[in-house]
Write a protein that holds these residues in place. Structure first.
Motif, PDB file in Angstrom:
ATOM      1  N   HIS A 150       0.826  -1.209   0.000  1.00  0.00           N
ATOM      2  CA  HIS A 150       0.000   0.000   0.000  1.00  0.00           C
ATOM      3  C   HIS A 150       0.863   1.263   0.000  1.00  0.00           C
ATOM      4  O   HIS A 150       0.510   2.280  -0.608  1.00  0.00           O
ATOM      5  N   THR A 151       2.002   1.176   0.651  1.00  0.00           N
ATOM      6  CA  THR A 151       2.929   2.307   0.650  1.00  0.00           C
ATOM      7  C   THR A 151       3.480   2.546  -0.748  1.00  0.00           C
ATOM      8  O   THR A 151       3.620   3.690  -1.191  1.00  0.00           O
ATOM      9  N   VAL A 152       3.786   1.419  -1.438  1.00  0.00           N
ATOM     10  CA  VAL A 152       4.290   1.560  -2.806  1.00  0.00           C
ATOM     11  C   VAL A 152       3.229   2.210  -3.690  1.00  0.00           C
ATOM     12  O   VAL A 152       3.526   3.093  -4.513  1.00  0.00           O
ATOM     13  N   LYS A 153       1.989   1.810  -3.521  1.00  0.00           N
ATOM     14  CA  LYS A 153       0.911   2.381  -4.325  1.00  0.00           C
ATOM     15  C   LYS A 153       0.762   3.879  -4.058  1.00  0.00           C
ATOM     16  O   LYS A 153       0.535   4.665  -4.988  1.00  0.00           O
ATOM     17  N   HIS A 154       0.896   4.299  -2.796  1.00  0.00           N
ATOM     18  CA  HIS A 154       0.755   5.719  -2.434  1.00  0.00           C
ATOM     19  C   HIS A 154       1.795   6.576  -3.161  1.00  0.00           C
ATOM     20  O   HIS A 154       1.457   7.607  -3.773  1.00  0.00           O
ATOM     21  N   TYR A 155       3.058   6.179  -3.121  1.00  0.00           N
ATOM     22  CA  TYR A 155       4.113   6.991  -3.734  1.00  0.00           C
ATOM     23  C   TYR A 155       4.036   6.974  -5.249  1.00  0.00           C
ATOM     24  O   TYR A 155       4.327   7.968  -5.911  1.00  0.00           O
ATOM     25  N   VAL A 156       3.622   5.817  -5.821  1.00  0.00           N
ATOM     26  CA  VAL A 156       3.497   5.748  -7.284  1.00  0.00           C
ATOM     27  C   VAL A 156       2.378   6.674  -7.757  1.00  0.00           C
ATOM     28  O   VAL A 156       2.524   7.380  -8.766  1.00  0.00           O
ATOM     29  N   GLU A 157       1.262   6.699  -7.049  1.00  0.00           N
ATOM     30  CA  GLU A 157       0.161   7.569  -7.445  1.00  0.00           C
ATOM     31  C   GLU A 157       0.517   9.051  -7.242  1.00  0.00           C
ATOM     32  O   GLU A 157       0.105   9.899  -8.047  1.00  0.00           O
ATOM     33  N   ARG A 158       1.273   9.384  -6.214  1.00  0.00           N
ATOM     34  CA  ARG A 158       1.688  10.763  -5.995  1.00  0.00           C
ATOM     35  C   ARG A 158       2.606  11.248  -7.110  1.00  0.00           C
ATOM     36  O   ARG A 158       2.491  12.379  -7.578  1.00  0.00           O
ATOM     37  N   ARG A 159       3.497  10.327  -7.567  1.00  0.00           N
ATOM     38  CA  ARG A 159       4.392  10.709  -8.658  1.00  0.00           C
ATOM     39  C   ARG A 159       3.630  10.876  -9.960  1.00  0.00           C
ATOM     40  O   ARG A 159       3.927  11.771 -10.754  1.00  0.00           O
ATOM     41  N   ALA A 160       2.637  10.016 -10.161  1.00  0.00           N
ATOM     42  CA  ALA A 160       1.847  10.114 -11.383  1.00  0.00           C
ATOM     43  C   ALA A 160       1.030  11.394 -11.426  1.00  0.00           C
ATOM     44  O   ALA A 160       0.734  11.924 -12.512  1.00  0.00           O
ATOM     45  N   ALA A 161       0.647  11.928 -10.256  1.00  0.00           N
ATOM     46  CA  ALA A 161      -0.112  13.173 -10.194  1.00  0.00           C
ATOM     47  C   ALA A 161       0.791  14.404 -10.172  1.00  0.00           C
ATOM     48  O   ALA A 161       0.301  15.517  -9.972  1.00  0.00           O
ATOM     49  N   ALA A 162       2.111  14.234 -10.405  1.00  0.00           N
ATOM     50  CA  ALA A 162       3.087  15.333 -10.413  1.00  0.00           C
ATOM     51  C   ALA A 162       3.113  16.067  -9.076  1.00  0.00           C
ATOM     52  O   ALA A 162       3.344  17.278  -9.020  1.00  0.00           O
ATOM     53  N   ALA A 163       2.859  15.364  -7.994  1.00  0.00           N
ATOM     54  CA  ALA A 163       2.900  15.946  -6.653  1.00  0.00           C
ATOM     55  C   ALA A 163       4.182  15.518  -5.957  1.00  0.00           C
ATOM     56  O   ALA A 163       4.845  14.561  -6.370  1.00  0.00           O
ATOM     57  N   ASP A 164       4.510  16.248  -4.910  1.00  0.00           N
ATOM     58  CA  ASP A 164       5.707  15.925  -4.146  1.00  0.00           C
ATOM     59  C   ASP A 164       5.445  14.655  -3.358  1.00  0.00           C
ATOM     60  O   ASP A 164       4.574  14.623  -2.483  1.00  0.00           O
ATOM     61  N   PRO A 165       6.192  13.581  -3.637  1.00  0.00           N
ATOM     62  CA  PRO A 165       5.925  12.315  -2.917  1.00  0.00           C
ATOM     63  C   PRO A 165       6.199  12.406  -1.425  1.00  0.00           C
ATOM     64  O   PRO A 165       5.574  11.700  -0.628  1.00  0.00           O
ATOM     65  N   SER A 166       7.126  13.317  -1.060  1.00  0.00           N
ATOM     66  CA  SER A 166       7.480  13.401   0.360  1.00  0.00           C
ATOM     67  C   SER A 166       6.561  14.320   1.149  1.00  0.00           C
ATOM     68  O   SER A 166       6.630  14.359   2.373  1.00  0.00           O
ATOM     69  N   ALA A 167       5.692  15.100   0.444  1.00  0.00           N
ATOM     70  CA  ALA A 167       4.800  16.016   1.157  1.00  0.00           C
ATOM     71  C   ALA A 167       3.688  15.228   1.841  1.00  0.00           C
ATOM     72  O   ALA A 167       3.144  14.286   1.285  1.00  0.00           O
TER      73      ALA A 167
END
Length: 489
Positions: free
Chosen positions: A25-42
């Motif tokens: 689930h953590t992997v899915k969260h960061y992959v979706e954040r990157r796909a949305a052009a958002a800061d993954p660490s925010a």
């Protein structure tokens, strides 16, 4: 970054989770954040129980102009049904105040000064000397950062103008603008927010060729340079436990210390420019206006008229002035421990006298201010005939005047009768001979009956070369002749 790299390698959430050592689930969260052009660490904000009250918090902060306390807001929210902790309220209020101030924060544009443009001055509290408070006049040139600090006793209009004049002469030039605070010696009043200049200050600005301007009321940031000069000067010159400076024993010692401090502070490189202000002043002087030869008259102090005794009065104390200035107007002011007296003549303003400050009952007189005279001049009486007899006697010569003065001082009786006898002798003897006999009688103290006739006979027999012996009748040791009166009886 390792999670995203593992996903790019295997292409599945679970496979990337096994390689990165985390949940899929953590992997899915960061992959979706990157796909949305958002800061993954925010971090993603989560709903809070105070979200429904943020509008009310912003309203309270707006109405109070950012001054309301968090505990007051918490009481209001509790009354409205909020059941959270005061910690949550404090965080929400702090965030609302931050955004409120962000839209109203004062933004400064760097002030890029030009040479010869601005001179600023302000006042600071100085050390106490013999229980009396002093003040520090602090001025600085905005471009070269050259500082001038002058200790004074007060901040009256003559003192302000004299400090400005001394500052202009120290920097050897006058800036286009002179900026200071809205004190009564500069701004008489405000009309509709517009400062009305003091008439003497406006006239002084015209005399020196500079425009006297004032900062916005209650806004010290508009003259931060002079404020900084005051702060630095007080930190170095006022005795405190921080600078370990001893107390000053005299005002002259404070003036000397302030002059040494100015030389030191202007000789070291400035933090902003990296150059010593004294070096930059040499460049700025080319853009400064020339200083008038004479100061503005109000800077010379109060006016006084010199009395017939060649003195002026200041604070109940008399100070002498050169006798050539009798009945003329002079300027007097207190400069530290001294009283300075100046006169404006055809050749300009010149200092004519300087005395130490005194107290009532102790005048300050300089004998060089008076014409030469003998020590007994005040007690000397010159014969002045008022009757024909007196005129005839004094016409005999200087010996007659000397005899009259000495005889009067000795308390001689029947002076007028003896004067008439001397005039009668002048008809028999030569007038010069009688005058010489009167001079000899005055020198010997012979003022009794017949003394003048005896001196004349003696001088006639000795051809005028005889010595007249003083006669002291009251203490004579000669045997009296009263016994001869009994002979033949």
């Amino acid at each position: 970054m390792e999670i995203l790299e593992a996903y790019d390698l295997v292409g599945t959430y679970r496979g990337a989770s096994r390689l990165a050592g985390c949940d899929h689930h953590t992997v899915k969260h960061y992959v979706e954040r990157r796909a949305a052009a958002a800061d993954p660490s925010a971090s993603v904000p989560r709903p809070s129980m105070i979200d429904g009250y943020r509008a009310k918090i912003e309203e309270l902060v707006e109405r109070s102009e950012g001054d309301i306390r968090a505990d007051v807001v918490h009481e209001r929210l509790t009354a409205m049904g909020f059941d959270g902790t005061d910690r949550t309220t404090r965080r929400a209020v702090a965030e609302a105040k931050y955004h409120y101030a962000a839209g109203r924060r004062r933004v400064y544009r760097p002030w890029i000064t030009e040479p010869g443009g601005w001179l600023q001055f302000d006042w600071g509290t100085g050390p106490r000397i013999a229980g009396r408070a002093t003040l520090l006049f602090c001025a600085w040139l905005a471009w070269s950062r050259f500082r001038v600090v002058i200790p004074v006793w007060d901040r009256t209009l003559p003192t302000v103008l004299s400090c400005l004049d001394e500052t202009f002469r120290r920097v050897e030039g006058i800036a286009t603008y002179t900026l200071t605070d809205n004190e009564k010696t500069v701004t008489a009043e405000h009309v509709a927010g517009i400062p009305v200049r003091h008439p003497d200050m406006a006239a002084a600005g015209r005399h020196y060729g500079t425009q006297i301007t004032t900062c916005v009321p209650a806004d010290p940031e508009s003259k931060g340079g002079s404020e900084a000069t005051v702060r630095i000067a007080k930190a170095d010159l006022v005795p405190t436990t921080a600078n370990l400076r001893d107390a000053y024993h005299s005002f002259a010692e404070l003036r000397a210390e302030a002059a040494m401090w100015c030389e030191h502070i202007n000789a070291r490189p400035h933090r902003e420019t990296g150059r010593p202000p004294v070096d930059m002043l040499a460049e700025e002087q080319a853009r400064l206006h020339p200083v008038p030869r004479d100061p503005y008259v109000a800077a010379l102090g109060e006016t006084r008229v010199v009395s017939r005794s060649s003195v002026i009065s200041l604070g109940g104390v008399r100070y002498s002035v050169p006798h050539q200035l009798i009945d003329q107007t002079v300027f007097v002011r207190v400069d530290g421990d001294e009283v300075v007296i100046a006169h404006q003549g055809r050749d300009g303003v010149t200092e004519v006298a300087r005395h130490l400050v005194s107290t009532p009952g102790t005048p300050r007189l300089d004998l060089s201010h008076y014409p030469p005279r003998s020590a007994s001049k005040i007690l000397e009486h010159r014969p002045a005939p008022r009757t024909p007899g007196e005129a005839a006697f004094l016409a005999l010569g200087p010996g007659a005047a000397a005899w009259l003065t000495a005889a009067a001082a000795a308390g001689t009786a029947r002076v007028r009768m003896k004067m008439n006898q001397a005039v009668e002798f002048a008809a028999v003897y030569d007038q010069a001979e009688v005058d010489a006999a009167l001079a000899a009688a005055a020198q010997a103290g012979r003022f009794a009956e017949g003394d003048l006739a005896s001196i004349l006979r003696h001088r006639r027999r000795s051809n005028g070369d005889g010595v007249v012996v003083p006669l002291v009748e009251g203490h004579s040791l000669q045997t009296g002749t009263s016994r001869w009166a009994e002979v033949g009886r």
